[in-house]
Design a protein around this motif. Structure first.
Motif, PDB file in Angstrom:
ATOM      1  N   SER A  38       0.820  -1.215   0.000  1.00 16.84           N
ATOM      2  CA  SER A  38       0.000   0.000   0.000  1.00 16.84           C
ATOM      3  C   SER A  38       0.854   1.265   0.000  1.00 16.84           C
ATOM      4  O   SER A  38       0.593   2.206  -0.766  1.00 16.84           O
ATOM      5  N   ASP A  86       2.629   2.093  -3.309  1.00 22.34           N
ATOM      6  CA  ASP A  86       1.747   2.752  -4.274  1.00 22.34           C
ATOM      7  C   ASP A  86       1.463   4.188  -3.857  1.00 22.34           C
ATOM      8  O   ASP A  86       1.604   5.119  -4.657  1.00 22.34           O
ATOM      9  N   LYS A  87       1.120   4.381  -2.596  1.00 19.50           N
ATOM     10  CA  LYS A  87       0.744   5.707  -2.097  1.00 19.50           C
ATOM     11  C   LYS A  87       1.895   6.701  -2.224  1.00 19.50           C
ATOM     12  O   LYS A  87       1.697   7.860  -2.615  1.00 19.50           O
ATOM     13  N   ASP A  88       3.115   6.261  -1.919  1.00 21.00           N
ATOM     14  CA  ASP A  88       4.271   7.163  -1.907  1.00 21.00           C
ATOM     15  C   ASP A  88       5.028   7.187  -3.234  1.00 21.00           C
ATOM     16  O   ASP A  88       6.071   7.829  -3.338  1.00 21.00           O
TER      17      ASP A  88
END
Length: 281
Positions: free
Chosen positions: A200, A203-205
């Protein structure tokens, strides 16, 4: 100076002194007698048979390792009493009177460098890779890092640099080796519950490249490969747990004389070697 005094002085040198639970910490005397004069210290990531034999050759009777001695979390030995390899390794230690102390929680808790406190293992890695200009420090009481911002470097070039600087026999890349890396991260242990979290935040960073320790083949590994095949170039440079943390124990040689308060005791580092052997053809 007695080994027991050396261990106590080292604990006091680390940031975690007074806050680490002595009952629960992994930093135990894993083997041997601490009530003897220290003849020399050898540091390494783990006390393999080769490391023990190196200490014997150097006349050192204290090995400071970052990891366990007998192949399990907590270094329990009750289940190994009938194990032939356990008996042989134990006999080697008995014959030579070597003591092994684990410095794990304490060294991660912080060492002083130029007026600041750093995680001692990862500061050693940063020093070895010579990547200070790329690192993103998490400022706080303890200076830690996980991220690097690179000026558009190809993943395969990064992998070669890591391989050469860490003295590895080879290195694995998962995903696209031609990934242009802007944002890389040391991903620590990708096992168990940490898998979903790491997927997660990658993807987010917008992380292009992960430098991994342990790696589960069917979780983040497969996500990175699918990402690359779907037109989102990403990769994993699979370095390995000990290969990533060993530089911290190498760097410890620089601060150990100050930490123990006696510069006359010989202190040396020995690599426990690259765990991985690569057969490519």
């Amino acid at each position: 100076m007695k080994i027991s005094t050396i261990i106590e002085n080292m604990k006091k040198y680390h940031k975690g002194y007074g806050t680490i639970d002595e009952e629960k910490t992994r930093d135990k005397v894993l083997y041997g007698n601490v009530d003897q004069e220290c003849t020399g210290i050898v540091t390494s990531c783990w006390a393999s048979v080769d490391v023990i034999e190196y200490a014997i050759e150097k006349g050192a009777n204290l090995i400071i390792s970052h990891e366990a001695l007998f192949w399990n979390h907590g270094d329990h030995t009750d289940w190994l009493e009938d194990n032939e390899i356990f008996q042989k390794k134990k006999a080697l230690l008995d014959e030579t009177g070597i003591t092994v102390w684990r410095d794990h929680d304490y060294i991660h808790s912080g060492i002083p460098v130029n007026g600041k406190l750093y995680d001692g293992i990862f500061y050693g890695l940063l020093n070895k890779l010579e990547w200070r200009r790329f690192v993103v420090m998490n400022e706080g009481r303890i200076q830690r890092f996980g991220d690097f911002h690179f000026p558009n470097v190809k993943a395969s070039d990064l992998a070669i640099e890591i391989r050469d600087k860490l003295g590895m026999d080879g290195i694995r890349i998962i995903g696209d080796p031609d990934t242009i890396v802007k944002h890389a991260r040391v991903a620590s242990h990708i096992i168990g519950p940490n898998d979903n979290r790491m997927l997660s935040v990658t993807d987010k960073d917008q992380v292009d490249c992960l430098f991994t320790m342990e790696l589960t083949d069917f979780t983040v590994n497969e996500y990175i490969r699918d990402s690359a095949e779907l037109g989102h170039p990403r990769c994993i440079i699979s370095v390995g747990h000990f290969n990533l943390e060993q530089p911290g124990m190498e760097y410890a040689v620089k601060w150990l004389p100050e930490a123990i308060g006696d510069a006359s005791i010989p202190v040396t580092f020995v690599s426990d070697g690259d765990v991985f052997k690569f057969i490519t053809k």
